[in-house]
Design an enzyme around this catalytic site. Sequence first.
Site, PDB file in Angstrom:
ATOM      1  N   TRP A   1       0.828  -1.207   0.000  1.00  0.00           N
ATOM      2  CA  TRP A   1       0.000   0.000   0.000  1.00  0.00           C
ATOM      3  C   TRP A   1       0.866   1.262   0.000  1.00  0.00           C
ATOM      4  O   TRP A   1       0.368   2.365  -0.201  1.00  0.00           O
ATOM      5  CB  TRP A   1      -0.973   0.007   1.189  1.00  0.00           C
ATOM      6  CG  TRP A   1      -0.341   0.122   2.546  1.00  0.00           C
ATOM      7  CD1 TRP A   1       0.403  -0.816   3.188  1.00  0.00           C
ATOM      8  CD2 TRP A   1      -0.417   1.237   3.456  1.00  0.00           C
ATOM      9  NE1 TRP A   1       0.804  -0.375   4.429  1.00  0.00           N
ATOM     10  CE2 TRP A   1       0.308   0.892   4.620  1.00  0.00           C
ATOM     11  CE3 TRP A   1      -1.034   2.489   3.407  1.00  0.00           C
ATOM     12  CZ2 TRP A   1       0.440   1.749   5.717  1.00  0.00           C
ATOM     13  CZ3 TRP A   1      -0.895   3.329   4.506  1.00  0.00           C
ATOM     14  CH2 TRP A   1      -0.165   2.972   5.639  1.00  0.00           C
ATOM     15  N   ASP A   2       2.166   1.097   0.196  1.00  0.00           N
ATOM     16  CA  ASP A   2       3.103   2.229   0.175  1.00  0.00           C
ATOM     17  C   ASP A   2       2.976   3.034  -1.123  1.00  0.00           C
ATOM     18  O   ASP A   2       3.096   4.261  -1.127  1.00  0.00           O
ATOM     19  CB  ASP A   2       4.554   1.735   0.255  1.00  0.00           C
ATOM     20  CG  ASP A   2       4.829   0.835   1.439  1.00  0.00           C
ATOM     21  OD1 ASP A   2       3.866   0.294   2.019  1.00  0.00           O
ATOM     22  OD2 ASP A   2       6.003   0.647   1.776  1.00  0.00           O
TER      23      ASP A   2
ATOM     24  N   GLU B   1       1.749  -1.760  13.430  1.00  0.00           N
ATOM     25  CA  GLU B   1       1.823  -3.218  13.445  1.00  0.00           C
ATOM     26  C   GLU B   1       2.307  -3.762  14.784  1.00  0.00           C
ATOM     27  O   GLU B   1       2.479  -4.969  14.932  1.00  0.00           O
ATOM     28  CB  GLU B   1       2.724  -3.698  12.302  1.00  0.00           C
ATOM     29  CG  GLU B   1       2.113  -3.423  10.935  1.00  0.00           C
ATOM     30  CD  GLU B   1       3.059  -3.655   9.778  1.00  0.00           C
ATOM     31  OE1 GLU B   1       2.574  -3.808   8.639  1.00  0.00           O
ATOM     32  OE2 GLU B   1       4.295  -3.660   9.990  1.00  0.00           O
TER      33      GLU B   1
ATOM     34  N   LYS C   1       4.497   1.842  16.206  1.00  0.00           N
ATOM     35  CA  LYS C   1       5.558   1.664  15.213  1.00  0.00           C
ATOM     36  C   LYS C   1       5.615   2.837  14.239  1.00  0.00           C
ATOM     37  O   LYS C   1       6.689   3.293  13.856  1.00  0.00           O
ATOM     38  CB  LYS C   1       5.305   0.358  14.453  1.00  0.00           C
ATOM     39  CG  LYS C   1       6.371   0.002  13.420  1.00  0.00           C
ATOM     40  CD  LYS C   1       5.968  -1.260  12.670  1.00  0.00           C
ATOM     41  CE  LYS C   1       7.025  -1.639  11.645  1.00  0.00           C
ATOM     42  NZ  LYS C   1       6.583  -2.733  10.766  1.00  0.00           N
ATOM     43  N   GLN C   2       4.443   3.307  13.809  1.00  0.00           N
ATOM     44  CA  GLN C   2       4.372   4.390  12.829  1.00  0.00           C
ATOM     45  C   GLN C   2       3.033   5.093  12.989  1.00  0.00           C
ATOM     46  O   GLN C   2       2.162   4.616  13.703  1.00  0.00           O
ATOM     47  CB  GLN C   2       4.504   3.844  11.410  1.00  0.00           C
ATOM     48  CG  GLN C   2       3.318   3.005  10.956  1.00  0.00           C
ATOM     49  CD  GLN C   2       3.552   2.303   9.632  1.00  0.00           C
ATOM     50  OE1 GLN C   2       4.192   1.268   9.593  1.00  0.00           O
ATOM     51  NE2 GLN C   2       3.023   2.846   8.557  1.00  0.00           N
TER      52      GLN C   2
END
Length: 768
Positions: A359-360, A490, A602-603
């Site tokens: 999906w990046d 994640e 994580k992000q």
Amino acid sequence: MNQDYIKPDNWSILEEGFDVERVESSESLFSLGNGAMGQRANFEEQYSGATFQGSYIAGVYYPDKTKVGWWKNGYPEYFAKVLNAPNWIGINILINGEMLDLYRCKEVRNFRRELNMKEGWYERSFTAVLQNDLEVEVKITRFLSIHRNELGAINFEVEVLNSDATVVFEPYIDSGITNEDANWEEKFWQTLDVKTEEHRAYITSKTLKTEFHATAFMQSQLLKNGKVLSEEATEVIFEEKISFRYTVEAKKGEKVSLQKFGGYVTNMNHKKEDLVPAAKAVLESALKAGFVTLKKEQKEAWEKIWEMADITIEGDVKAQQGIRFNIFQLNQTYLGEDARLNIGPKGFTGEKYGGSTYWDTEAYCIPFYMATKDHHVARNLLTYRYNHLGKAIENAEKLGFSNGAALYPMVTMNGEESHNEWEITFEEIHRNGAMVIAIKRYVEYTGDYSYVPEKGLEVMIAIARFWQQRANYSSQKDKYVILGVTGPNEYENNVNNNWYTNYLAKWCLEYAISNIEKVKIDYPGDYDRVMDKTGLKVDEIAKWQEVADKMYFPYSEEYKVFLQQDNFLDKEIIPVSELPKAQRPINQKWSWDRILRSCYIKQADVLQGFYFFEDHFPKEELEKHYDFYEPLTVHESSLSPCVHSIQAAALGRMDQAYQFYLRTSRLDLDDYNHEVKEGCHITSMAGTWMSVVEGFGGMRVVEGKLSFNPKIPNGWNSFSFKVNFRNQILKVSVAPGKTGFVLEGNDFLEILVNEKSIVVEPNNLVSV
């Protein structure tokens, strides 16, 4: 500690001094690519130390059998792998019978590598003392032609410093290769034909299962003091390898060199029976042009790319080097000319994340390609997903969805899901929303709505069907909930009501409905075709609206923020600043059990939603959520710093925005995550571009107009960038207290600067 051996330079990546511990990292950092093929910066000559061999052909993959202990229903049967292709760069060097091998040399000094990003070539030079005490000076130049994308070229020059010597060059091609990340130690290639003619060599191989056919080829010529020698070569042919042996007598101080041309032709672009003739044509053309002309062509091709894509930064060499490295690698990976191809997270720099696309691409890469090339390139990326819609519907059917609902894959080469971690494959479903986000951004930026009736609406309908079926009604809450998901963070799996996923689902449903209405009015022919093809009925649309209207969002009255998911506040909330440095990164120091129970992110997760839907919330809401979530974020995903940099800039926190920018732009150069030897983080590099253009430049599209709210980090004298907006090229130059705009072309452009309307006339500097 981050690595710091890369020398700061505006246009080159530089390494000085030979260290066996750095070889694999440098193989990633000095990688080459031309959109059609790529390779890690492996040594051409033999190297017996630790090395990660890697040559890759765009679009060629293999379905490696999934390796799991317990098969779950719905699991993909294979994990698609980008393949290590036959090696064409190899050149063994013997000097008075002694093999040149830097790992075994008595001494290596003056070792230097340069990746010249401005002109698109890689050079390595060193002085070495061999085991037989011969001292040699070596200089190797290599590039992969942008202009002739099936061709690469190498010039390998040797000078013996302390004696006359017999120098033997043994260029070879080898199809007996394997992948570093093979699950079952299978061979992925079958060699079909090995042949030579007139100093040329060809090995034709095919991939097992997927049956891609490729011919690796080479031709070399020997030079002494710059003049071509008509030396005869001895052929050595094995089952999977061909080498030629060129011998030359060199006096002390004489320069002898081998120029090698090689590369790949595949059945993606040629008929199988025409591969060898096609390879022969590439070699004849290359030899006719010669190494010097080919290198000049390369310089001109990169000049054209940089003319549009460059970002200049005055006053901060490390920041300048970082952004150019990111832009360079993105262009080496994907040039937008082939809708069958996409952008892998490691590009041509390694094998991790084996699939072609995540999906990046939709979330991070499309804005870069849209603005630095033209809308056709971005349209190709959208078309790639449209072409995979049937497979996305199949993926959803395997998980029990029906009626044409689509779930786009987490990892894919051909549209089929090929990721095998259950908490990602089954649960990280927010990727579906990124497909629709990409369409929205494309339409807003390019003004090209035609994509929606032609292709995009079918994608929106299939995704809306998925969200409607994936949400379920909770009588307890009198709301629709989405259970058992993994959000962008994640470090939390199998959670209920991830805010980002729920918000994205609601938006996708509403966006599909509004576009159905628009297409019905403005494109009645397409509307009838799409309704007939999808079998969409009015009562189904009403159900979508009901789910969207009653979507549940977890919220904290105490903190006045949306919660990342249900029960987030049951966690012990301890900011990252209180974590001992010895425990970072937690993904390498903690058990997975401990990570999953922690509050650490994580992000960007909730903040990813605030990035995509910035215009849905007042700035005070962004500030509140940023202050709550950023202190809990460990930024252990390459996709994290760029989003935070953009948001910090929007909030006027320029010191923090700059630190995040530096981290995303130098993520690989400084090896923040201690993993660069596995390959570079290509897709997050598009986020670096966004950090400058959307973050510091403050660029948005507001009601069809470009809008800027420029800011500049402390210590920068200026920065500038260009964007292609609806076929008008605008250059933006930002300095403290002043922003300049120059427009190329014939028509004027109305833009917004700090929310005020400005008209920019062609070739006329406007300063604000």
